[in-house]
Design an enzyme around this catalytic site. Structure first.
Site, PDB file in Angstrom:
ATOM      1  CD  GLU A 221      -3.548   6.193   1.526  1.00  0.00           C
ATOM      2  OE1 GLU A 221      -2.346   6.063   1.824  1.00  0.00           O
ATOM      3  OE2 GLU A 221      -4.050   7.281   1.150  1.00  0.00           O
TER       4      GLU A 221
ATOM      5  CD  GLU B 117      -6.533   9.486   4.166  1.00  0.00           C
ATOM      6  OE1 GLU B 117      -5.475   9.969   3.732  1.00  0.00           O
ATOM      7  OE2 GLU B 117      -6.578   8.439   4.849  1.00  0.00           O
TER       8      GLU B 117
END
Ligand code: AHR
Length: 491
Positions: A173, A298
């Protein structure tokens, strides 16, 4: 009656077993007080990892485990987690609750665990809080089969042979917690870092670039465009499903209205569109000789934390709603198995949509656990061309999702989820060449939307043998109750 048309002689793509993968972060009670209880614990363990967790993960044939984060990966320094435990530094886990990180679970513990589980390790390497050398030297420490100082250190620390390392994610991220980078800046950093992901002693590392969160198509486009020529194995995608759609009040994991239920389902079905759109961007930009995989590393349902628990620990119960989300999402991954080559549910034990919850010596397998068990027969099969007539519910979500795959024994594996809280459906199967099949196994997971397994009632939601099918004039039909998931093996 809905029709399920199966072209059993038309295989579309290979379903990589890694689609059924998991993700475990140094977060809350996932690693400490979850997986890892320490060698001296009176809870039965192998090298400090709970034996009942190892056994449960083998039961669902866990194919790959991502570690050590998540956000935590971007502040993790691998050298903190090797050598005698009493000498390992104590750091602060600034991402999750500000708790002290003892580093008792580190590289040796993780790789030995993956070997014990028979699964591929997937490392998330620190690229915003670490250095190129940290990442390069970590790979050397793990995989080099010679006498370099790092390999010698590994041996001194108790591991003679190198471990196998297949997947390395370069950053996590990085558009957010992993450095707040622009796509251009990330792509340039990726080019540099990936150069030093070296292959030692015959080990071949597949590199995964940090991709978008949700519908940030601009990120995918710009990153892929700018990392041309570096031939990554894949680029990631993260998507969580929220009961309310509001990050400030996500909604309860245990008590929720029909509206919240359907909102969660809708948010989970959105995965289909995300894969379609990110996938089209990737296909349009990739080098045809080096296709780029989409790695959904994820995903899952993200609720408010359970009452009275640490807000930084992300502990939530797991209900039949989560099971429906898991079932429909895995069907979506199967459908896109030409491009989705790995996916990792967040996060295995005691965090978000877990497959396992623990409390001291106790352990429960969640409804989501059983979906992974029912879907495991799809692993490494070929996806079969099939169409199922559907029904669109009031809020625009499809009631049904399904997959059909074929295994090496030429048996068909069929999974069907029904998200409707009220409607059941009869489904008639039709095969090419009028071939008929008999049912070898049929299981159902069926419960009220809020049904959970608890420490007081551990077996409340579990799959059962199901006989709601019949064959009349050679035609197989199946009755699918509301709020249920069915798996079949046909031969
Ligand atoms: O899974 C919890 C967190 O969600 C991860 O650490 C991060 O990557 C994501 O935002």
């Amino acid at each position: 009656m809905k029709k399920l048309i199966i072209h059993q002689n038309t295989a579309l793509s290979h379903i990589n077993r890694e689609i059924y993968g998991h993700f475990s972060e140094h977060l809350g009670k996932c690693i400490y007080d979850g997986f890892y209880v320490g060698e001296s614990s009176d809870i039965p363990n192998t090298n400090g990892v709970r034996q009942d967790i190892i056994d449960a993960l083998k039961e669902i044939k866990i194919p790959v485990l991502r570690w050590p984060g998540g956000c935590f990966a971007e502040e993790y320094h691998w050298e903190d987690g090797i050598g005698p435990k009493e000498n390992r530094p104590v750091r602060i886990n600034t991402c999750w609750g500000g708790v002290e990180e003892t580093n008792a679970f580190g590289t040796h513990e993780f790789f030995n665990l993956c070997e014990e589980l028979g699964c591929e390790p997937y490392l998330a390497a620190n690229m915003s809080g670490g250095t190129v050398w940290e990442m390069q030297s970590w790979i050397e420490y793990i995989t080099y089969d010679g006498n370099s100082s790092l390999a010698k250190k590994r041996k001194e620390n108790g591991r003679e042979q190198p471990w196998h390392l297949k997947y390395v994610g370069v950053g996590n991220e990085n558009w957010g917690g992993g450095g707040n980078m622009t796509p251009e800046f990330y792509a340039d950093e990726y080019r540099k870092y990936q150069t030093f992901c070296k292959d030692y002693s015959g080990n071949r590392v597949l590199k995964i670039a940090c991709g978008a969160g949700d519908g940030n198509y601009d990120w995918t486009k710009k990153v892929i465009d700018r990392i041309r020529g570096t031939n990554p194995y894949g680029i990631s995608l993260h998507h969580y499903s929220l009961p309310t759609g509001n990050w400030d009040h996500k909604g309860s994991a245990e008590h929720f209205s029909d509206d919240e239920y359907y909102h969660t389902i809708k948010d989970a079905v959105y995965m289909d569109e995300l894969i379609e759109k990110h996938g089209n961007i990737i296909r349009g930009l990739e080098n045809k000789h080096h296709p780029i995989a989409l790695i959904v590393d994820e995903w899952g349902v993200w609720c408010d934390v359970a009452e009275g628990t640490n807000p930084g620990f992300l502990y939530q119960q797991n209900s039949m709603r989560d099971a429906i989300v898991a079932a429909l999402t895995l069907n979506i991954f199967n459908k896109h198995s030409d491009i989705v080559k790995m996916a990792n549910l967040a996060q295995t034990v005691n965090v978000l949509q877990s497959v396992i919850l623990t409390d001291k010596k106790e352990l429960i397998k969640t409804p989501t656990f059983y979906i992974f068990k029912m879907y495991a027969p799809h692993q490494d099969n070929d996806l079969i061309d099939s169409r199922l007539e559907n029904d669109i519910l009031e809020n625009g979500v499809p009631a049904l999702t399904h997959s059909v795959s074929i295994n090496k024994e030429r048996q068909l594996v069929v999974t069907i989820s029904n998200a409707s809280l009220e409607k059941s459906y009869d489904i008639q199967f039709s095969f090419d060449d009028k071939k008929s099949y008999s049912v070898k196994e049929c299981l159902i997971l069926h419960a009220d939307k809020e049904a959970c397994n608890t420490f007081e009632n551990k077996h409340y939601v579990e799959p059962e043998n199901y006989n709601g099918y019949k064959t009349v004039d050679g035609k197989l039909s199946l009755s699918v109750p509301d709020t249920s998931v069915i798996s079949l093996i046909l031969e």
